[in-house]
Design a protein around this motif. Structure first.
Motif, short mmCIF file in Angstrom:
data_model
loop_
_atom_site.label_atom_id
_atom_site.label_comp_id
_atom_site.label_asym_id
_atom_site.label_seq_id
_atom_site.Cartn_x
_atom_site.Cartn_y
_atom_site.Cartn_z
N SER A 112 0.84 -1.20 0.00
CA SER A 112 0.00 0.00 0.00
C SER A 112 0.87 1.24 0.00
N ASP A 113 0.25 2.37 -0.24
CA ASP A 113 0.89 3.67 -0.09
C ASP A 113 2.19 3.80 -0.88
N VAL A 114 2.11 3.51 -2.18
CA VAL A 114 3.26 3.70 -3.06
C VAL A 114 3.35 5.16 -3.49
N HIS A 115 2.22 5.85 -3.56
CA HIS A 115 2.15 7.28 -3.88
C HIS A 115 2.87 7.60 -5.20
N LEU A 116 2.51 6.86 -6.24
CA LEU A 116 3.05 7.13 -7.56
C LEU A 116 2.64 8.53 -8.01
N GLY A 117 3.59 9.25 -8.59
CA GLY A 117 3.34 10.62 -9.01
C GLY A 117 3.98 11.64 -8.09
N THR A 118 4.62 11.16 -7.02
CA THR A 118 5.29 12.06 -6.08
C THR A 118 6.80 11.81 -6.10
N LYS A 119 7.56 12.79 -5.66
CA LYS A 119 9.01 12.65 -5.62
C LYS A 119 9.44 11.61 -4.59
N GLY A 120 8.65 11.47 -3.54
CA GLY A 120 9.03 10.54 -2.48
C GLY A 120 8.73 9.09 -2.77
N SER A 121 8.00 8.81 -3.84
CA SER A 121 7.61 7.44 -4.14
C SER A 121 8.82 6.58 -4.50
N LYS A 122 8.92 5.42 -3.86
CA LYS A 122 9.99 4.47 -4.18
C LYS A 122 9.45 3.46 -5.20
N VAL A 163 0.60 18.57 3.16
CA VAL A 163 1.64 19.54 2.84
C VAL A 163 2.79 19.42 3.83
N GLY A 164 2.46 19.29 5.12
CA GLY A 164 3.50 19.14 6.14
C GLY A 164 4.31 17.87 5.95
N TYR A 165 3.63 16.78 5.60
CA TYR A 165 4.32 15.50 5.40
C TYR A 165 5.23 15.58 4.17
N THR A 166 4.74 16.24 3.11
CA THR A 166 5.55 16.41 1.91
C THR A 166 6.82 17.20 2.22
N PHE A 167 6.70 18.23 3.08
CA PHE A 167 7.87 19.00 3.47
C PHE A 167 8.86 18.13 4.24
N LEU A 168 8.34 17.29 5.15
CA LEU A 168 9.21 16.40 5.92
C LEU A 168 9.97 15.44 5.00
N LEU A 169 9.28 14.95 3.96
CA LEU A 169 9.93 14.04 3.02
C LEU A 169 11.03 14.76 2.24
N TRP A 170 10.77 16.02 1.87
CA TRP A 170 11.81 16.81 1.18
C TRP A 170 13.01 17.01 2.10
N ASN A 215 13.80 15.16 4.58
CA ASN A 215 14.37 13.84 4.82
C ASN A 215 15.39 13.47 3.74
N ARG A 216 15.07 13.81 2.48
CA ARG A 216 16.01 13.53 1.39
C ARG A 216 17.29 14.32 1.57
N LEU A 217 17.17 15.55 2.02
CA LEU A 217 18.35 16.39 2.25
C LEU A 217 19.21 15.83 3.38
N VAL A 218 18.56 15.44 4.47
CA VAL A 218 19.26 14.87 5.62
C VAL A 218 20.01 13.60 5.22
N ASN A 219 19.34 12.72 4.49
CA ASN A 219 19.95 11.44 4.12
C ASN A 219 21.02 11.59 3.05
N TYR A 220 20.94 12.65 2.24
CA TYR A 220 22.03 12.92 1.29
C TYR A 220 23.33 13.17 2.04
N GLY A 261 23.81 5.30 7.73
CA GLY A 261 22.66 4.62 7.17
C GLY A 261 21.45 5.53 7.03
N TYR A 262 20.38 4.97 6.48
CA TYR A 262 19.16 5.72 6.23
C TYR A 262 18.48 6.09 7.55
N PHE A 263 17.94 7.30 7.59
CA PHE A 263 17.24 7.78 8.77
C PHE A 263 15.90 8.37 8.34
#
Length: 290
Positions: A11-21, A138-145, A147-152, A160-162
Motif C-alpha cells: 500500500s501507499d506507493v504514492h506514484l506521481g510524487t518525488k518521495g515514491s519508491k 503539505v506538512g508531510y511532503t515538506f518532511l519528506l523533502w 528527509n532527502r536532504l538529511v539522508n544525502y 545509514g538511512y534515517f
C-alpha cells in the motif's frame, strides 16, 4: 528464480510524487510471485498530481510489472481505493479479467476472515475535515523533502538511512496517541464485521500484532518504510522489508517462478531467502473473496 507466496499486500506507493519508491516497489514485485496481489490504497497519489506531482517512467513501470504478473503468472490483482486515489470512486466497482478495483474487501484464507481496507474511512480528519487533511499532506511532503536532504548528507558521511518523519511521529505525543487509537478502532471494526483480522495501510506504519484477539496487519508504505505483507500457503503472515532483502544472488531479469519445494528437498530450501516459508500446503485451495 522467485519465491512464491499465496498473497502479497502492499500500500501507499504514492506514484506521481518525488518521495515514491516506485523503482524499489517494482523490483520487489519482480523478486516474488503470488496467487493474489492486493494493492491496498494510495498507489497513485491523485492529490499531488493535481498540484506539483509528476508522472515518470518508473511509475509506469510499476504498473507494467503488475500487468506481467497478471499475464505471465496468472496473478489475481485487487486494487482498493485510498484517500489519495479517491478518484477511483467514479468507477467502483470494476472488474477486468484478473484485475478488480474495489473500495474494500473480505479475504478468506485457511479458515480465517480478514477485512481489508486502506484505512482512511476510519480517519475522521480525512473524512470530515478534508482541508485539514490537505494541510497535513503539505506538512508531510515538506518532511519528506527535508528527509532527502538529511539522508544525502548522511550518505556522504557513510551513515545509514534515517526516517525523519517516523522520528517526528514517535516524538509527538498527539501522533503516537492517534496511531494507537487508529489501530484500536480498526480492530473493533474487524470484530464488528465478524472477521478474525484487519489488513490496512494509510498511516505508513508497518505492524503485525494482536489487538484484543484481532490480528492487526498494516503493510506500511513505499515512501519510507518500503515494506509489504506476505502470506504463505498455511495462512501465516509476515512483514518483508525491502532494505533487508538480498539481491546479490538472484537474476531479476528472468520471469521464471520457483515454487517453494516440499519437504525432502532441504538443499534447495536452504538456497531460498530467509524470508521465504519452507513449503507449500499439500491441500492448496484458492482463496474466497466476497
Amino acid at each position: 528464480m522467485k519465491t512464491h507466496f499465496k498473497t502479497i499486500v502492499i500500500s501507499d506507493v504514492h506514484l506521481g510524487t518525488k518521495g515514491s519508491k516506485a523503482k524499489e516497489a517494482s523490483r520487489f514485485l519482480k523478486q516474488y510471485s503470488c496467487d493474489n496481489l492486493i494493492l491496498n490504497g494510495d498507489i497513485i497519489d491523485g492529490w499531488q498530481l493535481k498540484k506539483s506531482g509528476s508522472w515518470k517512467r518508473k511509475h509506469t513501470r510499476f504498473f507494467n510489472r503488475m500487468l506481467k504478473m497478471i499475464e505471465q503468472e496468472n496473478t489475481k490483482v485487487f486494487y482498493l481505493r485510498g484517500n489519495h486515489d479517491d478518484f477511483l470512486d467514479q468507477i467502483l466497482p470494476l472488474q477486468i479479467g484478473n484485475l478488480s478495483i474495489l473500495s474494500d474487501m473480505i479475504y478468506e484464507s485457511n479458515g480465517k476472515k480478514y477485512f481489508i481496507t486502506h484505512g482512511d474511512i476510519f480517519d475522521s480528519i480525512t473524512t470530515n475535515l478534508r482541508w485539514i487533511a490537505y494541510l497535513g499532506d503539505v506538512g508531510y511532503t515538506f518532511l519528506l523533502w527535508l528527509n532527502r536532504l538529511v539522508n544525502y548528507h548522511r550518505r556522504k558521511r557513510g551513515l545509514g538511512y534515517f526516517s525523519l518523519s517516523q522520528y517526528v511521529k514517535g516524538k509527538v505525543k498527539s501522533a503516537v496517541s492517534y496511531i494507537d487509537q487508529y489501530e484500536e478502532e480498526l480492530a473493533k471494526m474487524a470484530r464488528a464485521k465478524n472477521c478474525d483480522g484487519i489488513i490496512c495501510g494509510h498511516i505508513h506504519k508497518a505492524e503485525n500484532r494482536i489487538i484484543d484477539g484481532i490480528e492487526y496487519l498494516n503493510s506500511g508504505d513505499w515512501v519510507e518504510t518500503m515494506s509489504a505483507l506476505a502470506e504463505d500457503q498455511d495462512g501465516n503472515w509476515q512483514l518483508i522489508y525491502y532494505n533487508e532483502m538480498d539481491f546479490s544472488k538472484k537474476d531479476y531479469d528472468t520471469d521464471t517462478i520457483q515454487i517453494i519445494p516440499e519437504k525432502g528437498d532441504s538443499e534447495i530450501v536452504r538456497e531460498l531467502k530467509t524470508v521465504a516459508f519452507n513449503k507449500l500446503s499439500d491441500d492448496f485451495n484458492s482463496p474466497n473473496f466476497r
